[in-house]
Design a protein around this motif. Structure first.
Motif, PDB file in Angstrom:
ATOM      1  N   ALA A 102       0.799  -1.227   0.000  1.00  0.00           N
ATOM      2  CA  ALA A 102       0.000   0.000   0.000  1.00  0.00           C
ATOM      3  C   ALA A 102       0.828   1.272   0.000  1.00  0.00           C
ATOM      4  N   TYR A 103       2.151   1.142  -0.060  1.00  0.00           N
ATOM      5  CA  TYR A 103       2.975   2.339  -0.012  1.00  0.00           C
ATOM      6  C   TYR A 103       2.661   3.254  -1.187  1.00  0.00           C
ATOM      7  N   GLY A 104       2.420   4.509  -0.883  1.00  0.00           N
ATOM      8  CA  GLY A 104       2.095   5.496  -1.905  1.00  0.00           C
ATOM      9  C   GLY A 104       0.610   5.776  -2.045  1.00  0.00           C
ATOM     10  N   ARG A 105      -0.216   4.937  -1.486  1.00  0.00           N
ATOM     11  CA  ARG A 105      -1.659   5.151  -1.565  1.00  0.00           C
ATOM     12  C   ARG A 105      -2.065   6.297  -0.640  1.00  0.00           C
ATOM     13  N   ILE A 106      -3.029   7.086  -1.092  1.00  0.00           N
ATOM     14  CA  ILE A 106      -3.510   8.206  -0.275  1.00  0.00           C
ATOM     15  C   ILE A 106      -5.017   8.183  -0.085  1.00  0.00           C
ATOM     16  N   HIS A 107      -5.679   7.208  -0.676  1.00  0.00           N
ATOM     17  CA  HIS A 107      -7.128   7.132  -0.512  1.00  0.00           C
ATOM     18  C   HIS A 107      -7.489   6.061   0.506  1.00  0.00           C
ATOM     19  N   PRO A 108      -8.476   6.335   1.354  1.00  0.00           N
ATOM     20  CA  PRO A 108      -8.859   5.343   2.375  1.00  0.00           C
ATOM     21  C   PRO A 108      -9.216   3.983   1.781  1.00  0.00           C
ATOM     22  N   GLU A 109      -9.744   3.984   0.564  1.00  0.00           N
ATOM     23  CA  GLU A 109     -10.146   2.723  -0.063  1.00  0.00           C
ATOM     24  C   GLU A 109      -8.949   1.809  -0.324  1.00  0.00           C
ATOM     25  N   GLY A 110      -7.754   2.363  -0.252  1.00  0.00           N
ATOM     26  CA  GLY A 110      -6.564   1.576  -0.516  1.00  0.00           C
ATOM     27  C   GLY A 110      -6.050   0.795   0.673  1.00  0.00           C
ATOM     28  N   PHE A 111      -6.727   0.907   1.801  1.00  0.00           N
ATOM     29  CA  PHE A 111      -6.279   0.239   3.023  1.00  0.00           C
ATOM     30  C   PHE A 111      -7.412  -0.617   3.589  1.00  0.00           C
ATOM     31  N   ASP A 112      -7.088  -1.842   3.933  1.00  0.00           N
ATOM     32  CA  ASP A 112      -8.101  -2.771   4.433  1.00  0.00           C
ATOM     33  C   ASP A 112      -8.215  -2.777   5.955  1.00  0.00           C
ATOM     34  N   TYR A 113      -7.162  -2.384   6.644  1.00  0.00           N
ATOM     35  CA  TYR A 113      -7.151  -2.532   8.097  1.00  0.00           C
ATOM     36  C   TYR A 113      -7.057  -1.155   8.760  1.00  0.00           C
ATOM     37  N   TRP A 114      -7.923  -0.975   9.767  1.00  0.00           N
ATOM     38  CA  TRP A 114      -8.049   0.332  10.416  1.00  0.00           C
ATOM     39  C   TRP A 114      -8.148   0.181  11.925  1.00  0.00           C
ATOM     40  N   GLY A 115      -7.615   1.178  12.634  1.00  0.00           N
ATOM     41  CA  GLY A 115      -7.851   1.273  14.058  1.00  0.00           C
ATOM     42  C   GLY A 115      -9.161   1.991  14.328  1.00  0.00           C
ATOM     43  N   GLN A 116      -9.452   2.180  15.607  1.00  0.00           N
ATOM     44  CA  GLN A 116     -10.725   2.790  15.997  1.00  0.00           C
ATOM     45  C   GLN A 116     -10.651   4.309  16.018  1.00  0.00           C
ATOM     46  N   GLY A 117      -9.439   4.860  15.960  1.00  0.00           N
ATOM     47  CA  GLY A 117      -9.264   6.301  15.926  1.00  0.00           C
ATOM     48  C   GLY A 117      -8.983   6.894  17.292  1.00  0.00           C
ATOM     49  N   THR A 118      -8.310   8.033  17.281  1.00  0.00           N
ATOM     50  CA  THR A 118      -8.030   8.780  18.498  1.00  0.00           C
ATOM     51  C   THR A 118      -8.243  10.261  18.217  1.00  0.00           C
ATOM     52  N   GLN A 119      -8.907  10.941  19.140  1.00  0.00           N
ATOM     53  CA  GLN A 119      -9.289  12.346  18.925  1.00  0.00           C
ATOM     54  C   GLN A 119      -8.116  13.274  19.225  1.00  0.00           C
ATOM     55  N   VAL A 120      -7.868  14.182  18.310  1.00  0.00           N
ATOM     56  CA  VAL A 120      -6.902  15.265  18.511  1.00  0.00           C
ATOM     57  C   VAL A 120      -7.646  16.580  18.380  1.00  0.00           C
ATOM     58  N   THR A 121      -7.562  17.402  19.409  1.00  0.00           N
ATOM     59  CA  THR A 121      -8.209  18.709  19.403  1.00  0.00           C
ATOM     60  C   THR A 121      -7.173  19.777  19.669  1.00  0.00           C
ATOM     61  N   VAL A 122      -7.088  20.743  18.744  1.00  0.00           N
ATOM     62  CA  VAL A 122      -6.126  21.829  18.868  1.00  0.00           C
ATOM     63  C   VAL A 122      -6.900  23.118  19.101  1.00  0.00           C
ATOM     64  N   SER A 123      -6.673  23.734  20.246  1.00  0.00           N
ATOM     65  CA  SER A 123      -7.387  24.968  20.573  1.00  0.00           C
ATOM     66  C   SER A 123      -6.572  26.176  20.128  1.00  0.00           C
ATOM     67  N   SER A 124      -7.291  27.223  19.776  1.00  0.00           N
ATOM     68  CA  SER A 124      -6.620  28.449  19.297  1.00  0.00           C
ATOM     69  C   SER A 124      -6.302  29.391  20.442  1.00  0.00           C
TER      70      SER A 124
END
Length: 124
Positions: A102-124
């Protein structure tokens, strides 16, 4: 199959730094190209950074180039995203993704395995 679990998200002020980590389990981690994506509120998931199976090659979205660094440790089955000079527009849920060849792919459809995600919040 490979299972991915992200960690390290949180709330940070603009200009600050965070380091995300993704721990992998399952099949041989070192066989997989890895990437980070993010999904800002109300927007589509977008590519952030990718790394080859060996860690020797990396690529980045223009929006994070020079500020974010992706790396991997195949002895610990982890991939990291060091985020510096954070901006409010970096606020998103960040996801780790993996796939073979998958090296070089930039679209989500190019990846089969995913984590659940982690929230990042940047305050101004």
């Amino acid at each position: 199959q490979v299972q991915l679990v992200e960690s390290g998200g949180g709330l940070v002020q603009a200009g600050g730094s965070l380091r995300l980590s993704c721990a992998a389990s399952g099949r041989t981690f070192s066989s997989y190209a890895m990437a980070w994506f993010r999904q800002p509120p109300g927007k589509d998931r977008e590519f952030v950074a990718g790394v080859s199976w060996s860690g020797g090659s990396t690529y980045y979205a223009d929006s994070v180039k020079g500020r974010f660094t992706i790396s991997r440790d195949n002895t610990k089955d982890t991939v990291a995203l060091q985020m510096n000079s954070l901006k409010p527009q970096d606020t998103a849920v960040y996801y780790c993704a993996a796939d073979l060849d998958a090296y070089g792919r930039i679209h989500p459809e190019g990846f089969d395995y995913w984590g659940q995600g982690t929230q990042v919040t940047v305050s101004s």
